[in-house]
Design an enzyme around this catalytic site. Structure first.
Site, PDB file in Angstrom:
ATOM      1  N   LYS A 116       9.241  -7.684  10.206  1.00  0.00           N
ATOM      2  CA  LYS A 116       8.902  -8.530  11.350  1.00  0.00           C
ATOM      3  C   LYS A 116       7.662  -9.342  11.008  1.00  0.00           C
ATOM      4  CE  LYS A 116       7.903  -7.957  16.307  1.00  0.00           C
ATOM      5  NZ  LYS A 116       7.670  -6.950  17.372  1.00  0.00           N
ATOM      6  N   HIS A 118       5.855 -11.208  13.195  1.00  0.00           N
ATOM      7  CA  HIS A 118       4.981 -11.469  14.331  1.00  0.00           C
ATOM      8  C   HIS A 118       4.643 -10.133  14.992  1.00  0.00           C
ATOM      9  CE1 HIS A 118       9.084 -11.390  15.933  1.00  0.00           C
ATOM     10  NE2 HIS A 118       8.558 -10.961  17.076  1.00  0.00           N
TER      11      HIS A 118
END
Length: 247
Positions: A116, A118
């Protein structure tokens, strides 16, 4: 009354009911023709997930086998790690049961298939932060075939700064995966324990011998189906051909 642990009998019965445990003729990735197949992905309702979690927790809390010459790695660990995807729900449910039924409070973490970019970022969720120490980790696996998934999880935990002290799997097929240079049969469990540094580092909720015993006891009580009767002898033959001793 079955001589198997009650949680094993309950798990086998429910696994057969939902189709996770099947008997017949199945071709494995190895090319072997197996008289049974176990698909943990079909254990997806609340009833059997609770049974599975209880079985994992009981296995983790069981006393170490007296013939294992090492300190019990499962007596003291910090994190249950569930490799994506099947291991995620298994580890989460097991952590809950360890707390509610055994008074053992451990953390639960898992990985993403893709990192991921973010928020908290990375590809590991639930990993503790803010303490500079080496976390002791147990990996939760379902049915080990080659052991590659568990090996990859061990490397991932190491990159996080943790130490894998053990692996608990749902089913040990108790068969060899290769023959070494000395002509000895070697199983995936044996290879994984060698990687982890010793015998007793891999525990199994169920072993193939449990499946055979369960069918034998059902046969004694006249409770087997025709398919199960045929499969029982086929499993004995399969064990004679591919089986390996397992503690």
């Amino acid at each position: 009354m079955s001589s198997l642990d009650s949680y094993k009998t309950q798990l086998l019965e429910q696994a057969a009911q939902v189709g996770a445990l099947k008997f017949g003729n199945f071709t494995l990735k190895s090319g072997r023709k197996s008289p049974y197949f176990f698909n943990a992905g079909l254990m997806s309702d609340g009833t059997i997930l609770h049974t599975v979690a209880q079985a994992y927790a009981a296995t983790l809390c069981a006393a170490a086998s007296p013939d294992v010459p090492t300190v019990d790695p499962f007596a003291d660990f910090d994190i249950l790690f569930g490799p994506a995807y099947k291991g995620i729900s298994l580890a989460a449910c097991t952590a809950l049961v360890l707390s509610s039924m055994h008074g053992r409070d451990v953390k639960f973490a898992y990985d993403r298939k893709e990192a991921k970019d973010h928020g908290e970022g990375g590809n590991v969720v639930g990993w503790p932060s803010g303490r500079n120490e080496k976390w002791r980790v147990v990996i939760v696996d379902d049915v080990m075939t080659t052991g590659l998934a568990a090996s990859a999880a061990i490397k991932l935990v190491a990159r996080q700064g943790g130490e894998v002290v053990g692996v608990v799997q749902l089913l040990d097929r108790e068969e060899f995966s290769e023959i070494d240079e000395q002509g000895c049969k070697v199983s995936s469990v044996m290879k994984l324990e060698s990687l982890l540094g010793g015998k007793g580092k891999v525990r199994s909720v169920l072993k193939m011998r449990d499946l055979v015993q369960w069918l034998e006891e059902k046969e004694e009580h006249g409770e087997t189906t025709e398919e199960e009767k045929r499969s029982l002898q086929a499993m004995r033959d399969y064990r004679d051909t591919y089986g390996i001793s397992s503690s």
